[in-house]
Design an enzyme around this catalytic site. Structure first.
Site, PDB file in Angstrom:
ATOM      1  N   TYR A 182      -0.648   8.460  -2.223  1.00  0.00           N
ATOM      2  CA  TYR A 182      -0.699   8.187  -3.662  1.00  0.00           C
ATOM      3  C   TYR A 182      -1.849   8.987  -4.295  1.00  0.00           C
ATOM      4  CZ  TYR A 182       2.304   3.930  -3.680  1.00  0.00           C
ATOM      5  OH  TYR A 182       3.335   3.027  -3.615  1.00  0.00           O
ATOM      6  N   GLY A 183      -2.892   9.193  -3.509  1.00  0.00           N
ATOM      7  CA  GLY A 183      -4.150   9.705  -4.057  1.00  0.00           C
ATOM      8  C   GLY A 183      -4.076  11.076  -4.706  1.00  0.00           C
ATOM      9  N   CYS A 211     -10.913   3.712   0.657  1.00  0.00           N
ATOM     10  CA  CYS A 211      -9.468   3.865   0.832  1.00  0.00           C
ATOM     11  C   CYS A 211      -9.110   3.007   2.029  1.00  0.00           C
ATOM     12  CB  CYS A 211      -9.103   5.321   1.093  1.00  0.00           C
ATOM     13  SG  CYS A 211      -7.414   5.566   1.708  1.00  0.00           S
ATOM     14  N   THR A 212      -8.043   2.244   1.925  1.00  0.00           N
ATOM     15  CA  THR A 212      -7.746   1.262   2.972  1.00  0.00           C
ATOM     16  C   THR A 212      -7.267   1.905   4.276  1.00  0.00           C
ATOM     17  OG1 THR A 212      -5.542   0.918   2.010  1.00  0.00           O
ATOM     18  CG2 THR A 212      -7.279  -0.584   1.325  1.00  0.00           C
ATOM     19  N   HIS A 213      -6.956   3.185   4.251  1.00  0.00           N
ATOM     20  CA  HIS A 213      -6.621   3.871   5.507  1.00  0.00           C
ATOM     21  C   HIS A 213      -7.864   4.100   6.376  1.00  0.00           C
ATOM     22  CE1 HIS A 213      -2.782   4.822   3.539  1.00  0.00           C
ATOM     23  NE2 HIS A 213      -2.342   5.331   4.683  1.00  0.00           N
ATOM     24  N   CYS A 248      -4.565  -1.316  -1.710  1.00  0.00           N
ATOM     25  CA  CYS A 248      -4.753   0.121  -1.893  1.00  0.00           C
ATOM     26  C   CYS A 248      -5.749   0.322  -3.031  1.00  0.00           C
ATOM     27  CB  CYS A 248      -3.399   0.730  -2.259  1.00  0.00           C
ATOM     28  SG  CYS A 248      -3.453   2.474  -2.689  1.00  0.00           S
ATOM     29  N   ASN A 249      -6.841   1.013  -2.743  1.00  0.00           N
ATOM     30  CA  ASN A 249      -7.849   1.253  -3.778  1.00  0.00           C
ATOM     31  C   ASN A 249      -7.275   2.091  -4.917  1.00  0.00           C
ATOM     32  OD1 ASN A 249     -10.871   0.617  -2.547  1.00  0.00           O
ATOM     33  ND2 ASN A 249      -9.380   1.121  -0.969  1.00  0.00           N
ATOM     34  N   THR A 250      -6.462   3.087  -4.557  1.00  0.00           N
ATOM     35  CA  THR A 250      -5.901   3.995  -5.556  1.00  0.00           C
ATOM     36  C   THR A 250      -4.982   3.221  -6.504  1.00  0.00           C
ATOM     37  OG1 THR A 250      -5.922   5.678  -3.823  1.00  0.00           O
ATOM     38  CG2 THR A 250      -4.667   6.187  -5.818  1.00  0.00           C
ATOM     39  N   GLU A 300      -2.294   8.185   8.533  1.00  0.00           N
ATOM     40  CA  GLU A 300      -0.950   7.586   8.426  1.00  0.00           C
ATOM     41  C   GLU A 300      -0.091   7.900   9.664  1.00  0.00           C
ATOM     42  OE1 GLU A 300       0.050   5.692   5.815  1.00  0.00           O
ATOM     43  OE2 GLU A 300       2.182   5.599   6.314  1.00  0.00           O
ATOM     44  N   ASP A 353       0.873  -1.179   0.000  1.00  0.00           N
ATOM     45  CA  ASP A 353       0.000   0.000   0.000  1.00  0.00           C
ATOM     46  C   ASP A 353       0.904   1.221   0.000  1.00  0.00           C
ATOM     47  OD1 ASP A 353      -2.295   1.692   0.297  1.00  0.00           O
ATOM     48  OD2 ASP A 353      -1.928   1.803   2.442  1.00  0.00           O
ATOM     49  N   SER A 354       0.299   2.393  -0.199  1.00  0.00           N
ATOM     50  CA  SER A 354       1.052   3.633  -0.105  1.00  0.00           C
ATOM     51  C   SER A 354       1.556   3.865   1.316  1.00  0.00           C
ATOM     52  CB  SER A 354       0.166   4.810  -0.508  1.00  0.00           C
ATOM     53  OG  SER A 354      -0.899   4.936   0.427  1.00  0.00           O
TER      54      SER A 354
HETATM   55  N1  DGL Z   1      -4.675   3.526   1.117  1.00  0.00           N
HETATM   56  C1  DGL Z   1      -4.814   4.019  -0.184  1.00  0.00           C
HETATM   57  C2  DGL Z   1      -6.144   3.639  -0.840  1.00  0.00           C
HETATM   58  O1  DGL Z   1      -6.717   2.647  -0.499  1.00  0.00           O
HETATM   59  C3  DGL Z   1      -4.396   5.380  -0.586  1.00  0.00           C
HETATM   60  C4  DGL Z   1      -4.064   6.448   0.343  1.00  0.00           C
HETATM   61  C5  DGL Z   1      -3.156   7.432  -0.376  1.00  0.00           C
HETATM   62  O2  DGL Z   1      -1.973   7.153  -0.376  1.00  0.00           O
HETATM   63  O3  DGL Z   1      -3.652   8.411  -0.932  1.00  0.00           O
HETATM   64  O4  DGL Z   1      -6.611   4.298  -1.736  1.00  0.00           O
END
Ligand code: DGL
Length: 256
Positions: free
Chosen positions: A44-45, A185-187, A75-77, A154, A12-13
């Site tokens: 990443y987003g 988003c997995t966060h 990570c969804n992104t 984070e 993941d990011s």
């Molecule tokens: N955890 C990531 C997701 O599921 C992205 C968070 C990020 O880095 O922007 O999209």
């Protein structure tokens, strides 16, 4: 031969992917996992798709060089940007992604208005638009690009005023106005309670359990670890130092 022969590589990011890792450990307790958090480059987003794709290629290659038998993009992104390309570049490797759980939210009765919280990249990419078109006839879907939220999570401070203020600004206007929330988003699952404090008591959906089940499905037929094997996790990060790894372990211990 890499040092992690037979492991499942998860990336993941940053720390968010640990919400998916938790589901993977529940579903596949005998597997060994290598988790790579790209925390140095979070988020990443807000980055261009070409940059995200390069990074995903690099991390996937590293995990495969280390001997991983499968890859989970936690990570969804990154899934939205890179899953299809990575699958075509590594046709022999099971590669699983995570996407906003719109389907179960839309199929649940009485969910007329669904709020989707995700990164800026995820809500603007084709993959999400396709998903929203597929389920948009059943429910009204409002997608919010939650800029800054993954960053804030984070850091691991879930109780501070910064997080609460940001959630108020991002979704406060939807208090009492939505029937369910998709955490895209997995966060975000790590702060479900804090989101509920702003939005009220609504059902939440995320893609972690579905991703874990899909990982099992892809490995069935000879690639699953034997039940005699003791599972485990090795953590790595693009942020140097042991503090980052300690923070990942702390995330893994958090209830979701
Ligand atoms: N955890 C990531 C997701 O599921 C992205 C968070 C990020 O880095 O922007 O999209």
């Amino acid at each position: 031969m890499g040092s992690f022969e037979g492991y499942i590589g998860v990336f993941d990011s940053g720390a968010g992917g640990i919400s998916v890792l938790k589901a993977l450990i529940d579903e596949l307790p005998h597997e060994r996992f290598v988790f790579f958090g790209d925390s140095r480059y979070t988020p990443y987003g807000d980055k261009p798709a070409s940059w995200i794709l390069d990074r995903c290629r690099h991390l996937t290659q590293w995990l495969l060089d280390e001997g991983c038998k499968a890859i989970v993009i936690a990570c969804n992104t990154a899934t939205s940007v890179a899953a299809d390309t990575l699958r075509s570049e590594h046709p022999d490797v099971p590669i699983v992604g995570v996407e906003p759980a719109l389907k179960p939210a839309a199929l649940a009765p009485h969910h007329r208005h669904i709020l989707v919280m995700a990164t800026n990249a995820t809500v603007h990419l084709d993959k999400f638009h396709k998903l929203a078109r597929e389920y948009g006839s059943r429910s009204q879907i409002t997608a919010i690009p939650c800029v800054g939220l993954a960053d804030c999570i984070e850091k691991g401070d879930f109780e501070g005023p910064e997080l609460h203020g940001l959630l108020e600004r991002l979704v406060g206007e939807y208090r009492g106005a939505v029937d369910s929330v998709v955490l895209g988003c997995t966060h975000y699952p790590f702060v479900k309670r804090q989101i509920a404090e702003v939005l009220g008591d609504v059902p939440f959906y995320d893609g972690s359990a579905g991703t874990a089940r899909q990982t099992r499905r892809l490995l069935e037929g000879g690639m699953l670890a034997p039940e005699s094997q003791q599972g485990g996790v090795e953590f790595f990060s693009s942020n140097e130092g042991t503090r980052q790894i300690e923070l990942y372990r702390w995330f893994l211990a958090q209830p979701i």
